[in-house]
Design an enzyme around this catalytic site. Structure first.
Site, PDB file in Angstrom:
ATOM      1  N   LYS A 185       0.864  -1.182   0.000  1.00 32.85           N
ATOM      2  CA  LYS A 185       0.000   0.000   0.000  1.00 32.85           C
ATOM      3  C   LYS A 185       0.896   1.227   0.000  1.00 32.85           C
ATOM      4  CE  LYS A 185      -1.702   2.667   3.048  1.00 32.85           C
ATOM      5  NZ  LYS A 185      -1.575   3.960   2.282  1.00 32.85           N
ATOM      6  N   GLU A 239      10.267   1.999  10.171  1.00 29.15           N
ATOM      7  CA  GLU A 239      11.267   3.024   9.830  1.00 29.15           C
ATOM      8  C   GLU A 239      10.560   4.367   9.959  1.00 29.15           C
ATOM      9  OE1 GLU A 239      14.301   2.403   9.476  1.00 29.15           O
ATOM     10  OE2 GLU A 239      14.337   0.261   9.055  1.00 29.15           O
ATOM     11  N   CYS A 296      13.859  11.588   6.156  1.00 28.10           N
ATOM     12  CA  CYS A 296      13.886  11.302   7.597  1.00 28.10           C
ATOM     13  C   CYS A 296      15.297  11.341   8.150  1.00 28.10           C
ATOM     14  CB  CYS A 296      13.230   9.953   7.882  1.00 28.10           C
ATOM     15  SG  CYS A 296      13.894   8.591   6.893  1.00 28.10           S
ATOM     16  N   GLU A 342      10.385  17.091  14.031  1.00 30.50           N
ATOM     17  CA  GLU A 342      10.794  16.846  12.648  1.00 30.50           C
ATOM     18  C   GLU A 342       9.984  17.769  11.733  1.00 30.50           C
ATOM     19  OE1 GLU A 342      11.796  12.991   9.912  1.00 30.50           O
ATOM     20  OE2 GLU A 342       9.863  12.988  10.941  1.00 30.50           O
TER      21      GLU A 342
END
Length: 482
Positions: free
Chosen positions: A174, A249, A282, A382
């Site tokens: 997905k 992750e 990231c 972040e």
């Protein structure tokens, strides 16, 4: 606008059970560029059923045959490189030159590395000389739900799909509904390579419906997810009901520690790395920690470097960054830039709003904050945009303390000409990866983090192992015929 495509299930392109259309937006123009169908729970169930039915035969297919199919895929993937690059540029805004090189190239490089790792992997091996008839067998986990993000789509799809396929797993992919087009071309490549029906399946969908059903489905044995820490926590809770393996992750807030003896290009290199892919990585070096001896010069160098970064339409060739992926992400970044100003950091480059020459598209000014401290919001959260936060430090010990003072632990960076110090920091920094003096990790090196950056490792032999169970067999017949 592209022709609408639906789902790839059991070797065929199929229509949804209950049509629910979703427009894919080109972030350079803010205009729709494609329409996809979003999967219902019933669509997910069909894909999982196909993967479950295909699993026994695929698991027992000789690994040499699985490798041969991946090699066929790789050749087809290479032939489709321009189609893939154009899709990535249109759906998530990577500049076309970057899409042709790093975005498409990540999938190619990871696939090659997996093939090399698989050919040297000991799938069945003796425990040791003390027990020669006890065998350690590496066996496929089973049916895997693979949920991938929009920022480096081919990177994440290849890290999951190719490893799972070589390991003998069947799967349902997905991709993010923000960047589904490259995944559909990827599915066409898998189909053209001749993978058996049901081994690879694709459904498009959102997290609330398709993602939730996949992560809680009783016939899914493992979830491999790349995305936000918030979503990773929710997936872990959902998967816990059926005790699935969960590989995550997640986010990062990497520190780039620049010592006074760093090479003269270190600061500029750090800025450019931060701005790459419009800051949507990231593992971006989003906190630049600079030794106070050179801090004023470093701020000036960072300002000059950021002001050299050009921003433009992703479809245009040339060296520039493109937009961020969507309106929600643009608004979030603007809010965090404002937060940095409000909390007292010094804005030395960029700032609020679009670049002056652009009045449409989700473009963000390359932004640098100086004189920050590690408790400010821009140093904790972040941002996922082209925004760098600079923090001064005095001693090596202080730099380590600041770098490790975060809930994340994905990638840290060290810039120093003192080899002993570089090695010391590499061992003390709490992150899954450390890169020093502009040297990236080698092909097949593991990718993954600690703390709230996730668990497990992707790429190379470690990526294969994540999709394998370990079985110990005693009394193996050493003299049995094959």
């Amino acid at each position: 606008m592209l022709e609408k495509r639906d789902f790839y299930i059991n070797g065929e392109w199929v229509s949804p059970t209950t049509p629910h259309d979703h427009e894919v937006i080109d972030p350079s123009t803010e205009e729709p560029c494609a329409v996809i169908s979003l999967a219902s729970e019933a669509d997910v169930d069909k894909a999982v059923a196909a993967a479950r039915a295909a699993f026994p035969d695929w698991m027992m297919t000789p690994v040499e045959e699985r490798i041969a199919l991946v090699e066929k895929f790789l050749a087809i993937y290479k032939e489709r490189s321009e189609d893939i690059a154009q899709a990535v540029t249109m759906e998530m805004g990577a500049p076309i030159d970057l899409a042709r090189s790093s975005q498409w190239g990540a999938g190619y490089a990871h696939t090659k590395a997996f093939l090399a790792a698989a050919k040297n992997f000991e799938w069945i091996k003796p425990l040791g000389e003390h027990a020669p008839d006890t065998m350690i067998v590496h066996e496929a986990v089973g049916v895997c739900a693979l949920i991938t993000p929009w920022n480096w789509p081919l990177n994440q799809i290849s890290l999951k799909v190719i490893a799972a396929a070589i390991a003998g797993c069947t799967m349902v992919l997905k991709p993010s509904e923000e960047s589904p087009l490259d995944a559909m071309i990827f599915a066409e490549c898998m189909d053209a390579a001749g993978f058996p029906k049901g081994v690879f399946n694709l459904v498009n969908g959102d997290g609330a419906t398709a993602g939730s059903r996949l992560t809680s489905h009783p016939d899914v044995d493992m979830v491999s997810f790349t995305g936000s820490t918030r979503a990773g926590i929710a997936i872990s809770k959902s998967a816990a009901e059926t005790l699935k393996k969960v590989h995550l992750e997640l986010g990062g807030k990497g520190a780039n520690i620049v010592f006074a003896d760093a090479d003269e290009k270190a600061v500029k290199r750090g800025v450019m790395s931060m701005m790459n892919n419009s800051g949507q990585s990231c593992n971006a070096p989003s906190r630049m920690l600079v030794q106070r001896d050179i801090y004023p010069q470093a701020v000036e160098a960072a300002k000059a470097a950021a002001e050299q970064v050009q921003v433009g339409n992703a479809h245009d060739e040339g060296r520039h960054i493109g937009p961020v992926v969507n309106a929600a992400q643009w608004e979030k970044i603007q809010g965090l830039i404002q937060k940095g100003i409000d909390e007292g950091a010094t804005l030395v480059a960029g700032g609020l709003g679009r670049p002056e020459h652009l009045n449409r598209g989700f473009f963000v000014k390359p932004t640098v904050f100086a004189d920050a401290n590690n408790q400010m919001t821009i140093a904790r959260e972040e941002i996922f945009g082209p925004v760098l936060t600079m923090i001064p430090f005095d001693t090596e010990e202080e730099a380590i303390q600041i770098a490790n003072d975060t809930v994340y632990g994905l990638t840290n960076y060290v810039q120093t000409q003192d080899g002993a110090r570089a090695n010391r920091l590499a061992l003390k920094l709490r992150s899954g990866m450390v890169e020093m003096n502009g040297k990236s990790r080698g092909a097949g090196a593991p990718f993954g983090g600690m703390k709230q950056s996730g668990n497990g490792r992707e790429a190379g032999v470690w990526g294969l192992e994540d999709f394998l169970e370990v079985k110990a067999v005693g009394g193996w017949a050493l003299d049995a015929a094959e």
